[in-house]
Design a protein around this motif. Structure first.
Motif, short mmCIF file in Angstrom:
data_model
loop_
_atom_site.label_atom_id
_atom_site.label_comp_id
_atom_site.label_asym_id
_atom_site.label_seq_id
_atom_site.Cartn_x
_atom_site.Cartn_y
_atom_site.Cartn_z
N THR A 205 0.77 -1.28 0.06
CA THR A 205 0.01 0.08 -0.06
C THR A 205 0.71 1.37 -0.08
O THR A 205 0.45 2.36 -0.26
CB THR A 205 -1.00 0.00 1.22
OG1 THR A 205 -0.17 -0.33 2.50
CG2 THR A 205 -1.67 -1.12 1.35
N LYS A 206 2.09 1.14 0.34
CA LYS A 206 3.29 2.26 0.38
C LYS A 206 4.40 1.98 -0.04
O LYS A 206 4.97 0.87 0.53
CB LYS A 206 3.02 2.97 1.83
CG LYS A 206 4.00 4.02 1.90
CD LYS A 206 4.07 4.84 3.33
CE LYS A 206 4.79 5.76 3.51
NZ LYS A 206 5.03 6.29 4.84
N ASN A 207 5.03 2.49 -1.06
CA ASN A 207 6.26 2.22 -1.45
C ASN A 207 7.31 2.60 -0.57
O ASN A 207 7.17 3.77 -0.20
CB ASN A 207 6.49 2.57 -2.88
CG ASN A 207 5.87 1.76 -3.73
OD1 ASN A 207 5.64 0.54 -3.77
ND2 ASN A 207 5.52 2.37 -4.88
N ILE A 208 8.51 1.95 -0.50
CA ILE A 208 9.74 2.72 0.38
C ILE A 208 10.94 2.74 -0.82
O ILE A 208 11.16 1.79 -1.28
CB ILE A 208 10.13 1.75 1.64
CG1 ILE A 208 8.78 1.75 2.53
CG2 ILE A 208 11.38 2.22 2.23
CD1 ILE A 208 9.04 0.83 3.74
N LYS B 140 -2.32 -4.55 7.76
CA LYS B 140 -3.29 -5.30 7.93
C LYS B 140 -3.72 -5.97 9.22
O LYS B 140 -2.56 -5.96 10.00
CB LYS B 140 -2.68 -6.65 6.93
CG LYS B 140 -2.34 -6.57 5.70
CD LYS B 140 -3.59 -6.60 4.63
CE LYS B 140 -3.25 -6.54 3.42
NZ LYS B 140 -4.15 -6.54 2.46
N LYS B 141 -4.94 -5.78 9.56
CA LYS B 141 -5.54 -6.32 10.81
C LYS B 141 -4.87 -5.68 12.19
O LYS B 141 -4.23 -6.45 13.13
CB LYS B 141 -5.57 -7.89 11.09
CG LYS B 141 -6.25 -8.06 10.01
CD LYS B 141 -6.62 -9.72 10.38
CE LYS B 141 -7.65 -10.39 9.09
NZ LYS B 141 -7.74 -11.79 9.12
N GLY B 142 -4.40 -4.26 12.15
CA GLY B 142 -3.53 -3.51 13.15
C GLY B 142 -2.13 -3.69 13.08
O GLY B 142 -1.53 -3.26 14.05
N ASN B 143 -1.64 -4.43 12.23
CA ASN B 143 0.01 -4.77 12.12
C ASN B 143 0.45 -3.88 10.96
O ASN B 143 -0.28 -4.32 9.71
CB ASN B 143 0.36 -5.79 12.22
CG ASN B 143 0.03 -6.43 13.55
OD1 ASN B 143 0.31 -5.77 14.60
ND2 ASN B 143 -0.47 -7.78 13.67
N THR B 144 1.78 -3.30 10.82
CA THR B 144 2.31 -2.95 9.71
C THR B 144 3.28 -3.86 9.23
O THR B 144 3.93 -4.57 10.10
CB THR B 144 2.95 -1.77 9.87
OG1 THR B 144 2.11 -0.54 10.40
CG2 THR B 144 3.78 -1.22 8.62
#
Length: 110
Positions: free
Chosen positions: A41-44, A87-91
């Motif tokens: 969902t986000k590139n680094i 996802k579900k509260g975790n990165t």
């Protein structure tokens, strides 16, 4: 005397039924199979992080605990990170350790 024709027919029918059942099982398999960078969902850009979690952290096939573990990455090892997903509260971070690509939880690095 034993006839070969009915036996062959029975084996063919059993083989076809088994293949059909197996195909149905494979089609109904849970979605927790390998997920590559498509879940990002986000590139680094240009990030390499050392694993700091206890003695090792698990690299998984997808961003979540329900995904299969591909590799254990030991503390101090560097992981090239490409992107994240929440996802579900975790990165979760998608990256590469050695030749293996996979997903690792945030706590592995921070």
């Amino acid at each position: 005397m034993f006839s070969k024709l009915p036996f062959r027919k029975a084996v063919s029918g059993l083989t076809a039924a088994t293949a059909l059942a197996l195909g149905a099982t494979l089609m109904a398999a849970p979605s927790a199979s390998a997920v590559g960078s498509s879940a990002c969902t986000k590139n680094i850009k240009d990030a390499t992080y050392p694993v700091v979690q206890w003695d090792h952290a698990d690299m998984r096939t997808g961003p979540g605990y329900s995904y299969k573990v591909k590799k254990s990455v030991f503390a101090g090892s560097k992981v090239r990170v490409y992107c994240t997903a929440y996802k579900k509260g975790n990165t979760w971070y998608y990256g590469k350790s050695g030749k293996t690509k996979g997903w690792m939880e945030y706590h592995a690095f921070f």
